[in-house]
Design an enzyme around this catalytic site. Structure first.
Site, PDB file in Angstrom:
ATOM      1  N   ILE A 117      33.841  38.338  51.741  1.00  0.00           N
ATOM      2  CA  ILE A 117      33.021  39.454  51.255  1.00  0.00           C
ATOM      3  C   ILE A 117      33.903  40.628  50.831  1.00  0.00           C
ATOM      4  CG2 ILE A 117      31.103  40.983  51.757  1.00  0.00           C
ATOM      5  CD1 ILE A 117      30.503  37.901  51.734  1.00  0.00           C
ATOM      6  N   THR A 118      33.958  40.857  49.516  1.00  0.00           N
ATOM      7  CA  THR A 118      34.732  41.967  48.971  1.00  0.00           C
ATOM      8  C   THR A 118      34.138  43.294  49.429  1.00  0.00           C
ATOM      9  OG1 THR A 118      35.313  40.666  47.022  1.00  0.00           O
ATOM     10  CG2 THR A 118      35.541  43.050  46.837  1.00  0.00           C
ATOM     11  N   GLU A 136      28.429  40.389  35.586  1.00  0.00           N
ATOM     12  CA  GLU A 136      29.514  40.190  36.544  1.00  0.00           C
ATOM     13  C   GLU A 136      30.669  39.439  35.894  1.00  0.00           C
ATOM     14  OE1 GLU A 136      30.425  37.846  40.763  1.00  0.00           O
ATOM     15  OE2 GLU A 136      28.361  38.107  40.078  1.00  0.00           O
ATOM     16  N   GLN A 161      57.940  33.509  34.359  1.00  0.00           N
ATOM     17  CA  GLN A 161      59.050  32.618  34.001  1.00  0.00           C
ATOM     18  C   GLN A 161      60.134  33.375  33.247  1.00  0.00           C
ATOM     19  OE1 GLN A 161      59.118  29.489  34.989  1.00  0.00           O
ATOM     20  NE2 GLN A 161      61.006  28.823  33.975  1.00  0.00           N
ATOM     21  N   GLY A 210      62.663  35.138  35.280  1.00  0.00           N
ATOM     22  CA  GLY A 210      63.619  34.360  36.057  1.00  0.00           C
ATOM     23  C   GLY A 210      63.390  34.536  37.550  1.00  0.00           C
TER      24      GLY A 210
END
Length: 384
Positions: free
Chosen positions: A162-163, A249, A343, A346
């Site tokens: 639950i946010t 949402e 990526q 690095g």
């Protein structure tokens, strides 16, 4: 560099002026504290009140309930600037983009007068409790019950993921009010539950792999008594209400995903121009430029698509399938962008001291919450 709005088509000059206020707030009040809040795994409630004072919370709430009475594009401005410039994850969008509309659209006059002004000001933080242990977001299988006892409901059950769960003063709880309904979804209601009710308790602030400052909690209900008048809208209509709000949402998630992708790109361009390998900047390698060129082209497509969706939504013509498509495309693109940018960093990209690492961890969940990528494809596929 900030999000470039010069070529955007969804926004007006008034919205651009509002953006300046939001951008300054994220830069001056949020970003300097982001690392501290991530470590604490929660955003202090004081920052909610500061945001409320600037009109950044629930701008779509009608003026008679303390809001600004604006359209969702103002919410989108906040979402974009938070995703781009905050440096951490705030819980504002849940309150502004999701909970507020439930109360505006389905709440009684008494509920609107009581809660909306406090949500606008930041005095009250809200959450919505759907997901349950072992059930996930399958609302037709929830076990939390709200049984009538005179003029009260007695609520028993538990929720998870639950946010805003730790900060919430008010939670919209999905519960079964009619276990004998012919169809399970017809027995689900949404009940407003105040955090100070006896029998209401918070469990752990859950340990996530990303979005650290966004408190995410377990909630428990043990014979929690609330008045019947705390039912949001009509009893048994909860499932219908939930389905009707999913388009916005999902658009909200898409907005944040696109802005997050832009931030990752901008940070990475700056990084590869400074970092050297084999005696020259990483940017000077053809592979680096080709990767970034491809991502730049997709950013251009993404912003155009997002403006298209925002414009449709402002006209109230965005379909559920279009909302699902926005969520699908922008969150998948966000992940592609941030993974490729990591990526290009690095080994530094794997270090939490670099923002790209935190963005990478935080982005993983956007293809899950609000409906998984697979569910989005299923919804779009059904409409074909």
């Amino acid at each position: 560099m900030p999000i470039d709005t010069a070529t955007r088509t969804a926004y007006t000059q008034d919205m651009d002026a509002f953006r300046d206020t939001v951008r300054s707030f994220m830069r001056d009040r949020v970003a300097p504290n982001a690392e501290q809040w991530d470590e604490a795994k929660i955003v202090p409630k004081s920052i909610w009140k500061e945001a409320g004072e600037l009109g950044m919370l629930c701008p779509t709430v009608p003026e008679e309930y303390g809001g600004l009475g604006l359209d969702f594009r103002y919410n989108a401005v906040v979402d974009e600037e938070a995703a781009y410039g905050a440096g951490t994850t705030l819980g504002f969008s849940l309150q502004s983009d999701i909970v507020a509309d439930y109360i505006v659209n389905y709440g009684s006059e008494e509920q609107k007068q009581l809660w909306l002004p406090k949500m606008v000001s930041g005095e009250v933080v809200t959450a919505i409790a759907m997901t349950e242990p072992g059930v996930g977001s399958d609302l037709q299988s929830i076990q939390t019950s709200a049984k009538r006892d005179g003029n009260h409901y007695v609520i028993n059950g538990s929720k998870t993921y639950i946010t805003n769960g730790q900060n919430a003063d008010l939670t919209l709880v999905c519960a079964v009010t009619d276990p004998d309904a012919e169809k399970k979804w017809q027995g689900v209601s949404i009940i407003l539950v105040e955090a100070d009710r006896e029998g209401y308790s918070r469990g752990r602030n859950l340990d996530k792999i990303g979005q650290d400052a966004a408190d995410t909690s377990e909630l428990f209900f043990s014979d929690v008594r609330v008045p019947i008048t705390n039912c949001l809208g009509q009893e048994g209509k909860g499932f219908i209400y939930l389905m009707s709000q999913l388009g916005q949402e999902r658009l909200s998630i898409a907005v944040s995903a696109q802005a997050s992708a832009q931030k990752a790109f901008d940070d990475t361009v700056a990084f590869v121009k400074e970092r050297k390998a084999f005696g020259k900047p990483v940017f000077d390698f053809q592979n680096t430029r080709f990767v970034l060129a491809d991502l730049k082209a997709k950013l251009q497509v993404g912003w155009a698509h997002l403006d298209h969706c925002l414009t449709l939504h402002a006209k109230r013509t965005l379909t559920p399938e279009e909302g699902a498509a926005a969520k699908l495309w922008h969150t998948e693109f966000q992940w592609e962008m941030i993974d490729k940018c990591l990526q290009l960093h690095g080994g530094a990209g794997y270090m939490n001291e670099y923002p790209i690492a935190r963005m990478w961890r935080g982005a993983r969940v956007t293809r899950i919450f609000g409906g998984t990528t697979e569910i989005m494809k299923e919804l779009i596929g059904r409409s074909l």
